[in-house]
Every structure is written in structure tokens, then in C-alpha cells.
Scaffold this active site. Structure first.
Site, PDB file in Angstrom:
ATOM      1  N   SER A   1      46.354  23.017  11.579  1.00 50.97           N
ATOM      2  CA  SER A   1      45.032  22.729  12.138  1.00 50.97           C
ATOM      3  C   SER A   1      45.152  22.738  13.647  1.00 50.97           C
ATOM      4  O   SER A   1      46.263  22.674  14.200  1.00 50.97           O
ATOM      5  CB  SER A   1      44.552  21.353  11.662  1.00 50.97           C
ATOM      6  OG  SER A   1      43.423  20.911  12.395  1.00 50.97           O
TER       7      SER A   1
ATOM      8  N   TYR B   1      45.665  12.429   9.796  1.00 50.40           N
ATOM      9  CA  TYR B   1      45.475  13.878   9.760  1.00 50.40           C
ATOM     10  C   TYR B   1      46.380  14.553  10.780  1.00 50.40           C
ATOM     11  O   TYR B   1      47.041  15.556  10.470  1.00 50.40           O
ATOM     12  CB  TYR B   1      44.008  14.202  10.028  1.00 50.40           C
ATOM     13  CG  TYR B   1      43.634  15.635   9.753  1.00 50.40           C
ATOM     14  CD1 TYR B   1      43.609  16.136   8.450  1.00 50.40           C
ATOM     15  CD2 TYR B   1      43.275  16.494  10.786  1.00 50.40           C
ATOM     16  CE1 TYR B   1      43.262  17.444   8.188  1.00 50.40           C
ATOM     17  CE2 TYR B   1      42.919  17.814  10.537  1.00 50.40           C
ATOM     18  CZ  TYR B   1      42.908  18.279   9.235  1.00 50.40           C
ATOM     19  OH  TYR B   1      42.561  19.584   8.978  1.00 50.40           O
TER      20      TYR B   1
END
Length: 294
Positions: free
Chosen positions: A142, A155
């Protein structure tokens, strides 16, 4: 790999979003597909769309956090297709909350899918990719595997781990010269279901000034700019030229540049911007003391 024509690719998280877009994009290039997800209905829809494009497609419900299930799936693919040339470790989830507000279980849950799912997929498929003589491991990290922000520690940790794992793997494969390579993908804001299904808790209000659901809605409305189809094209083109790092979206390129050019200072800039965003976020006073849109 210079072409996906008549190759076999396995894709996790294929029921929607980038996974579905990858399946359809690869099918148009003549690539046969082995698709997996925990969402059976969405997976069925993706498989039906891909079959209409004239390639062979198998589908299997797989939880990527289940190592034995991933290993059995890889073995099943080779038994059915005779080989596998690429694994796209795409399945992932999101979680939002402060370090203090998160439970240990939040970190364990997200790491089991985002990080261990990638490890499981890579290790299960790597021997088969080498046996095929030509292959690629594609691990989806990401922009938050390059760049951190408050409220995203779980995350961030999972996606930074994917990045470190994949970059080390790529170097090992370069040294081995075995016909297999690896790429790490860093999408920015992609219009998928990941934000809608993210687990968030109201400790986020401390950094966003909004309750969890309002923060989720604002993220969906304002930050998810790139389509899954655009993302799939960038990923496949990156693999075909053997890129080490595949950035998707103008936001990913901008944040990557900022982190590279000011690796410590960017944290202060993020803190300042988050404070300003929280101060000026539209809100009304909720009954529990958390300010939220009515």
C-alpha cells in the site's frame, strides 16, 4: 515474464476490487486463472466474467491466513493446470484506531491476513513458479507501506512488513537467477471495498476529530480516486517490465516522493495536516461527547 499469454496466474482476494480487475485484465491477455477469496458469491461473479473472455478459470474459497488451505490450493492449481506462473497476493483488510485504542486482537487479525497471507502465498507457490521455469510473485502492499500516519498503526505495520518481505525476496531471486522475480505494489486511493469493510474504532476521533463511521465516509468520498481497472493495468504492465516497486495513482507517487525527500520531516507535516483537518472537519456534538455528523 514478457507476456501473460497462455500462462497461469493465481489471484487471492479475487471477489472484487483490484483482484477482480486483475482477473479480467489478465484474461484479456490470454492468461488462465486460478481465483480465490473468502467471499464465495463475489468470487463466482469474477470467475464468470473471466470465463466469458475465453480462458480457463478455477475458483476456490480460501482464507489466506490459513497456511494449510493456501498450500492445498497451490497444489490443486498445479494438478489442474499443470503449472502456475504467477501468484498475485492481493487479499487484504484495513483497520483504523490509535495504538492506545486498539486491542492486541486488532493487530493479530490484520497481520494474519495482510502479512501472513502474503507469506503463506509466496512460500506455497514459489517452488511451483521455479518448477515452471518462468514466474513472478506480486505482493500488494500500500502507499501506507511507504508512508505512515496516525490512527493507522496496525495497517501501516502490516503493509510495511509486506514491503520489507518482498524487497528481500526480490534480492534473493535476483541472486538465484532462477527465472522467477518479485514486485511489490503500492496502491494509493483505489475505489474498492476495503475502506467500507475496514474495522475502525472511535479512538480515531482523537486524530481525525470524527467518529469512526464519519471518518470512513470521508475517506471513501474524498480519497479513493483511482479505479480498480486502472490499478490492474499498472500492475500488469509493471510486472511485464519487471519493476521492483509498482506505484499506483498520483497520490502514491507524491507520497513516495515526500517520504524519500524528507523521511523525518514528513511526519511533522502529517501531524500538522491531521490537526488542521480535525479542527475544520464539519461536525455536530454527539450525545457521547464525540463530535459527529448528524
Amino acid at each position: 515474464m514478457k507476456s501473460f499469454e497462455n500462462k497461469v496466474a493465481a489471484i487471492t482476494g479475487a471477489s472484487s476490487g483490484i483482484g477482480r480487475a486483475l482477473a479480467c485484465h489478465l484474461a484479456r491477455q490470454g492468461c488462465h486463472l486460478a481465483l480465490s477469496d473468502i467471499n464465495v458469491e463475489g468470487l463466482k461473479e469474477t470467475a464468470e466474467q473471466a470465463r466469458k473472455l475465453g480462458v480457463s478459470v478455477s475458483q476456490q474459497q480460501v482464507d489466506v491466513a490459513d497456511r494449510a488451505a493456501v498450500e492445498a490450493w497451490a497444489e490443486q492449481i498445479v494438478s489442474e493446470f499443470g503449472r502456475v506462473n504467477a501468484i498475485f497476493n492481493n487479499a487484504g483488510v484495513a483497520q483504523g484506531g490509535t495504538v492506545e485504542g486498539n486491542a492486541y486482537a486488532d493487530y493479530e487479525w490484520i497481520m494474519s491476513i495482510n502479512f501472513w497471507g502474503v507469506v503463506n502465498g509466496t512460500k506455497a507457490f514459489l517452488p511451483y513458479l521455479k518448477a515452471a521455469g518462468q514466474g513472478h510473485v506480486v505482493n500488494v502492499s500500500s502507499v501506507f507501506g511507504l508512508f505512515s500516519q496516525p490512527g493507522m498503526s496496525a495497517y501501516n505495520a502490516s503493509k510495511f512488513a509486506v514491503r520489507g518481505f518482498t524487497e528481500s525476496l526480490r534480492q534473493e531471486l535476483d541472486m538465484a537467477a532462477c527465472g522467477v522475480s518479485a514486485s511489490c505494489v503500492h496502491p494509493g486511493g483505489i475505489r474498492t471495498n476495503i475502506a467500507k469493510t475496514a474495522r475502525m474504532n472511535d479512538s480515531l476521533a482523537k486524530v481525525t476529530g470524527q467518529a469512526a463511521e464519519q471518518a470512513r465516509q470521508q475517506f471513501n468520498d474524498q480519497l479513493l480516486r483511482t479505479t480498480p481497472e486502472q490499478a490492474a493495468r499498472v500492475i500488469v504492465n509493471g510486472v511485464l517490465v519487471n519493476k521492483r516497486r509498482i506505484l499506483i495513482g498520483a497520490d502514491a507517487h507524491a507520497l513516495d516522493w515526500m517520504q524519500r525527500s524528507m523521511p523525518a520531516l514528513y511526519q511533522r507535516l502529517v501531524t500538522l495536516s491531521m490537526r488542521l483537518a480535525a479542527r475544520f472537519a464539519p461536525k455536530t456534538r454527539g450525545t457521547d461527547g464525540v463530535r459527529e455528523i448528524s
